[in-house]
Design a protein around this motif. Structure first.
Motif, PDB file in Angstrom:
ATOM      1  N   ILE A   1       0.849  -1.190   0.000  1.00  0.00           N
ATOM      2  CA  ILE A   1       0.000   0.000   0.000  1.00  0.00           C
ATOM      3  C   ILE A   1       0.885   1.240   0.000  1.00  0.00           C
ATOM      4  CG2 ILE A   1      -1.862   1.234   1.160  1.00  0.00           C
ATOM      5  CD1 ILE A   1      -2.573  -1.633   0.224  1.00  0.00           C
ATOM      6  N   GLU A   2       0.711   2.090  -0.994  1.00  0.00           N
ATOM      7  CA  GLU A   2       1.454   3.355  -1.044  1.00  0.00           C
ATOM      8  C   GLU A   2       0.542   4.573  -0.970  1.00  0.00           C
ATOM      9  OE1 GLU A   2       5.183   3.690  -3.495  1.00  0.00           O
ATOM     10  OE2 GLU A   2       4.201   2.074  -4.622  1.00  0.00           O
ATOM     11  N   ASP A   3      -0.730   4.410  -1.304  1.00  0.00           N
ATOM     12  CA  ASP A   3      -1.650   5.545  -1.391  1.00  0.00           C
ATOM     13  C   ASP A   3      -2.862   5.266  -0.507  1.00  0.00           C
ATOM     14  OD1 ASP A   3      -3.530   7.489  -2.089  1.00  0.00           O
ATOM     15  OD2 ASP A   3      -2.939   7.517  -4.204  1.00  0.00           O
ATOM     16  N   ASN A   4      -2.943   5.946   0.629  1.00  0.00           N
ATOM     17  CA  ASN A   4      -4.043   5.733   1.564  1.00  0.00           C
ATOM     18  C   ASN A   4      -5.398   6.082   0.958  1.00  0.00           C
ATOM     19  OD1 ASN A   4      -2.012   5.165   3.377  1.00  0.00           O
ATOM     20  ND2 ASN A   4      -2.125   7.149   4.409  1.00  0.00           N
ATOM     21  N   LEU A   5      -5.472   7.180   0.209  1.00  0.00           N
ATOM     22  CA  LEU A   5      -6.749   7.629  -0.322  1.00  0.00           C
ATOM     23  C   LEU A   5      -7.250   6.696  -1.415  1.00  0.00           C
ATOM     24  CD1 LEU A   5      -6.193  11.498  -0.388  1.00  0.00           C
ATOM     25  CD2 LEU A   5      -7.246  10.079   1.378  1.00  0.00           C
ATOM     26  N   ALA A   6      -6.343   6.191  -2.232  1.00  0.00           N
ATOM     27  CA  ALA A   6      -6.746   5.223  -3.260  1.00  0.00           C
ATOM     28  C   ALA A   6      -7.273   3.956  -2.610  1.00  0.00           C
ATOM     29  CB  ALA A   6      -5.563   4.915  -4.171  1.00  0.00           C
ATOM     30  N   LEU A   7      -6.653   3.569  -1.513  1.00  0.00           N
ATOM     31  CA  LEU A   7      -7.091   2.373  -0.788  1.00  0.00           C
ATOM     32  C   LEU A   7      -8.464   2.580  -0.166  1.00  0.00           C
ATOM     33  CD1 LEU A   7      -6.328  -0.472   0.200  1.00  0.00           C
ATOM     34  CD2 LEU A   7      -5.444   0.607   2.254  1.00  0.00           C
ATOM     35  N   ALA A   8      -8.712   3.779   0.357  1.00  0.00           N
ATOM     36  CA  ALA A   8     -10.012   4.074   0.948  1.00  0.00           C
ATOM     37  C   ALA A   8     -11.119   3.972  -0.094  1.00  0.00           C
ATOM     38  CB  ALA A   8      -9.989   5.464   1.583  1.00  0.00           C
ATOM     39  N   LYS A   9     -10.819   4.344  -1.330  1.00  0.00           N
ATOM     40  CA  LYS A   9     -11.802   4.261  -2.410  1.00  0.00           C
ATOM     41  C   LYS A   9     -12.011   2.828  -2.864  1.00  0.00           C
ATOM     42  CE  LYS A   9     -10.735   8.896  -4.196  1.00  0.00           C
ATOM     43  NZ  LYS A   9     -10.140   9.656  -5.328  1.00  0.00           N
ATOM     44  N   ASN A  10     -10.940   2.035  -2.832  1.00  0.00           N
ATOM     45  CA  ASN A  10     -11.035   0.646  -3.292  1.00  0.00           C
ATOM     46  C   ASN A  10     -10.271  -0.260  -2.332  1.00  0.00           C
ATOM     47  OD1 ASN A  10     -11.365  -1.727  -4.720  1.00  0.00           O
ATOM     48  ND2 ASN A  10      -9.672  -1.287  -6.132  1.00  0.00           N
ATOM     49  N   PRO A  11     -10.922  -0.681  -1.247  1.00  0.00           N
ATOM     50  CA  PRO A  11     -10.225  -1.468  -0.236  1.00  0.00           C
ATOM     51  C   PRO A  11     -10.041  -2.935  -0.606  1.00  0.00           C
ATOM     52  CG  PRO A  11     -12.482  -1.100   0.441  1.00  0.00           C
ATOM     53  CD  PRO A  11     -12.298  -0.325  -0.822  1.00  0.00           C
ATOM     54  N   MET A  12     -10.604  -3.371  -1.722  1.00  0.00           N
ATOM     55  CA  MET A  12     -10.428  -4.759  -2.145  1.00  0.00           C
ATOM     56  C   MET A  12      -9.117  -4.869  -2.932  1.00  0.00           C
ATOM     57  SD  MET A  12     -12.992  -6.282  -0.877  1.00  0.00           S
ATOM     58  CE  MET A  12     -13.786  -5.253   0.345  1.00  0.00           C
ATOM     59  N   VAL A  13      -8.065  -5.256  -2.266  1.00  0.00           N
ATOM     60  CA  VAL A  13      -6.747  -5.300  -2.898  1.00  0.00           C
ATOM     61  C   VAL A  13      -6.140  -6.692  -2.747  1.00  0.00           C
ATOM     62  CG1 VAL A  13      -6.250  -2.851  -2.643  1.00  0.00           C
ATOM     63  CG2 VAL A  13      -5.718  -4.413  -0.770  1.00  0.00           C
ATOM     64  N   ASN A  14      -5.301  -7.035  -3.699  1.00  0.00           N
ATOM     65  CA  ASN A  14      -4.629  -8.331  -3.704  1.00  0.00           C
ATOM     66  C   ASN A  14      -3.376  -8.319  -2.856  1.00  0.00           C
ATOM     67  OD1 ASN A  14      -5.960  -8.215  -6.720  1.00  0.00           O
ATOM     68  ND2 ASN A  14      -5.903 -10.307  -5.891  1.00  0.00           N
ATOM     69  N   ASN A  15      -2.979  -9.501  -2.438  1.00  0.00           N
ATOM     70  CA  ASN A  15      -1.630  -9.683  -1.910  1.00  0.00           C
ATOM     71  C   ASN A  15      -0.624  -9.515  -3.038  1.00  0.00           C
ATOM     72  OD1 ASN A  15      -2.354 -10.538   0.789  1.00  0.00           O
ATOM     73  ND2 ASN A  15      -3.028 -12.471  -0.119  1.00  0.00           N
ATOM     74  N   ASN A  16       0.546  -9.072  -2.671  1.00  0.00           N
ATOM     75  CA  ASN A  16       1.646  -9.023  -3.632  1.00  0.00           C
ATOM     76  C   ASN A  16       2.686 -10.078  -3.292  1.00  0.00           C
ATOM     77  OD1 ASN A  16       0.866  -5.711  -3.419  1.00  0.00           O
ATOM     78  ND2 ASN A  16       0.923  -6.680  -5.429  1.00  0.00           N
ATOM     79  N   ARG A  17       3.454 -10.452  -4.277  1.00  0.00           N
ATOM     80  CA  ARG A  17       4.416 -11.539  -4.125  1.00  0.00           C
ATOM     81  C   ARG A  17       5.472 -11.204  -3.080  1.00  0.00           C
ATOM     82  NH1 ARG A  17       6.586 -12.269 -10.117  1.00  0.00           N
ATOM     83  NH2 ARG A  17       7.190 -10.135  -9.565  1.00  0.00           N
ATOM     84  N   ILE A  18       5.968 -12.233  -2.419  1.00  0.00           N
ATOM     85  CA  ILE A  18       6.992 -12.052  -1.391  1.00  0.00           C
ATOM     86  C   ILE A  18       8.205 -11.328  -1.953  1.00  0.00           C
ATOM     87  CG2 ILE A  18       8.670 -13.293   0.033  1.00  0.00           C
ATOM     88  CD1 ILE A  18       6.485 -15.331   0.650  1.00  0.00           C
ATOM     89  N   GLU A  19       8.634 -11.718  -3.144  1.00  0.00           N
ATOM     90  CA  GLU A  19       9.824 -11.079  -3.716  1.00  0.00           C
ATOM     91  C   GLU A  19       9.592  -9.599  -3.997  1.00  0.00           C
ATOM     92  OE1 GLU A  19       8.122 -13.661  -7.202  1.00  0.00           O
ATOM     93  OE2 GLU A  19       8.085 -13.627  -4.993  1.00  0.00           O
ATOM     94  N   ASP A  20       8.351  -9.225  -4.317  1.00  0.00           N
ATOM     95  CA  ASP A  20       8.039  -7.811  -4.540  1.00  0.00           C
ATOM     96  C   ASP A  20       8.006  -7.041  -3.225  1.00  0.00           C
ATOM     97  OD1 ASP A  20       7.865  -8.225  -7.257  1.00  0.00           O
ATOM     98  OD2 ASP A  20       5.696  -8.501  -7.249  1.00  0.00           O
ATOM     99  N   VAL A  21       7.495  -7.682  -2.173  1.00  0.00           N
ATOM    100  CA  VAL A  21       7.495  -7.022  -0.861  1.00  0.00           C
ATOM    101  C   VAL A  21       8.927  -6.739  -0.426  1.00  0.00           C
ATOM    102  CG1 VAL A  21       6.808  -7.190   1.553  1.00  0.00           C
ATOM    103  CG2 VAL A  21       5.316  -8.111  -0.225  1.00  0.00           C
TER     104      VAL A  21
END
Length: 520
Positions: A162-182
């Protein structure tokens, strides 16, 4: 998913208003909620600097109060308990346990606060604020976000970036990201922090100056991230950069690390800050109760929730000075510890015949005893003002040795052996001589006893090949003296904890396979 159902900009503000960040009350002053308006905030250097204070301590409190010990020390076989997450001993933890929800919300709360500063501080800060203060504060936010994700990925595996709090508030249904990307995201945040934080702020001796993270702090964590990624070349180079900088150093006396008067010493790379004097729930360090016997704490009606297993007791060599500083047994004398309202605690079986019944020992590390002039006051929950280490310089030395080992079973490299020997030397133990190689087994053993009860060993086990870690754990005595010897064998999936059930119900995408992250 609870953390995604709220407005993250509001969460960042709430977190700011609830912050407390130092073992000194000076770091606990904060603007009141009814006194905050956008027109009069971020108007001074001090106001901007205080926006990160909560991330030096209190924002981590839901994680630290109980879950930190349970998830790391009981899972790893270092501690036994019959309450507060004891299901992890047998690898029966379920997604409904608060042991999982508290670290999840703590870490994503830090992410939210960090995002708010990273994305908005340059715009919101008034003209009178120093550009250097803004730069350092944003760099701190990148560092704290990295630490949050470092815990999240090691505990839960793939998680949403998560980088954008406001974008997340608008669309809270988000996927997990890969371990290597984290891990790549963490690395990027730490590189930013290393390039923009103040350099070399450490002083020798306990100092409030040492509370704050620096360029060297970020570089030390980078060395650790590279080690986790098995990028041994960069792990070695970064560890050597930190070592050669001279910013940090080992305290000569191991026991001094855990004195309240030695908070924020030169070995501390990053510590969480607590204060019993504030007398608010989760403002103090709860270790005195969670680890310490009830006769060693004020204001609590219980103690020693987590006790050392027989297995960890057997891990310490005879003559290791760390043993008595890590756990106590009958016959030990603690002259500077106040217990049962008397200074100078003798762990006497005659006087206290039943206090060590569970495993014959009690944790000493982070336990400071009843309040004295050295410890400062306890709050009404029995919590104190001693800090807890998230990373200290001893870790850098052992990272350096392991990076040179580079996945091999042994090495005769003198640089690796010298970093290893520095830890052994302080512990009062024999060092590796010229003809004795450093082995992987010896290194992991040293890490276990050096950082026992500091929340580290479970993550070390997670770095081992699964079959190797499973074999090691299956041989541990994970029982108490009430039960007798108990062995439990984990399966591969036990090394990643399930995501909190409540959050999964709110965001079913957390059950789906992780997706690649699109880096900006």
């Amino acid at each position: 998913m609870k953390i995604y159902k709220i407005n993250f900009k509001s969460l960042a503000l709430i977190a700011l208003l609830a912050l407390s960040a130092s073992c000194s009350e000076d770091y606990l002053d904060r603007p009141t909620q009814d006194g905050y308006v956008s027109d009069n905030f971020y108007t001074s250097d001090e106001q901007v600097q205080r926006t990160t204070y909560g991330m030096y301590g209190r924002m981590w409190a839901p994680f630290f109060t109980k879950c930190f010990f349970a998830l790391s020390e009981m899972s790893s076989g270092n501690c036994w308990s019959n309450v507060d997450g004891n299901e992890v001993i047998q690898f029966k933890l379920t997604s409904d346990s608060f042991i999982l929800s508290d670290p999840w919300r703590s870490c994503f709360g830090i992410v939210a606060q960090s995002n708010d500063l990273i994305n908005n501080l340059n715009t919101n800060a008034k003209a009178g604020v120093s550009p250097d203060v803004i730069k350092n504060t944003i760099a701190e936010a990148h560092f704290f976000r990295a630490v949050s994700y470092f815990y999240l990925v090691r505990l839960f595996g793939p998680v949403p970036i998560i980088e954008d709090n406001l974008a997340l508030a608008k669309n809270p249904m988000v996927n997990n990201n890969r371990i290597e990307d984290v891990y790549k995201f963490i690395e990027n945040d730490l590189k930013y922090a290393a390039a923009n934080l103040k350099s070399k702020v450490r002083l020798r001796g306990s100092s409030t100056v040492n509370v704050f993270v620096s360029q060297g702090t970020a570089e030390a964590f980078l060395a650790k991230i590279y080690l986790y990624k098995k990028d041994y070349t960069n792990a070695r180079a970064m560890a050597e950069k930190v070592i050669n900088s001279g910013e940090f150093g080992l305290l000569p006396n191991y026991g001094d690390l855990f004195l309240t008067s030695k908070n924020n010493n030169e070995e501390s790379i990053y510590s969480w800050q607590w204060s019993g004097a504030v007398n608010e729930y989760q403002a103090g360090n709860p270790s005195n109760v969670q680890y310490g016997l009830d006769i060693l704490n004020d204001n609590a009606s219980y103690g020693a929730v987590y006790t050392p297993t027989n297995d960890i007791q057997q891990a310490f060599e005879v003559g290791d000075v760390r043993r008595k500083e890590s756990y106590i047994i009958y016959g030990d004398t603690l002259p500077n510890i106040k217990a049962a309202d008397s200074l100078g605690f003798v762990v006497s079986k005659k006087k206290f015949p039943n206090i060590l019944d569970a495993t014959g020992a009690a944790v000493k590390k982070y336990v400071v005893g009843q309040a004295t002039g050295e410890t400062g006051p306890a709050d009404k929950w029995g919590s104190m003002s001693n800090c807890n280490y998230i990373m200290r310089y001893a870790d850098v030395l052992l990272i350096h040795a392991e990076a040179i080992l580079a996945g091999a079973n042994e090495t005769s490299d003198p640089n690796a052996k010298e970093s290893f020997n520095k830890i052994r030397r302080r512990a009062g133990l024999s060092e590796l001589n010229t003809n004795t190689p450093l082995t992987k087994k010896a290194l992991f053993q040293e890490r276990r006893v050096e950082f026992a009860f500091e929340g580290e060993f479970w993550y070390d086990l997670g770095r081992l090949p699964r079959a190797e870690a499973i074999d090691l754990i299956s041989k541990q005595d994970r029982g108490s003296d009430y039960e007798g010897v108990k062995h439990y064998t984990p399966v591969e999936t036990d090394f990643i904890f399930p995501k909190p059930a409540n959050d999964v119900r709110k965001n079913p995408k957390l059950k789906e396979a992780p997706v690649p992250y699109v880096f900006k």
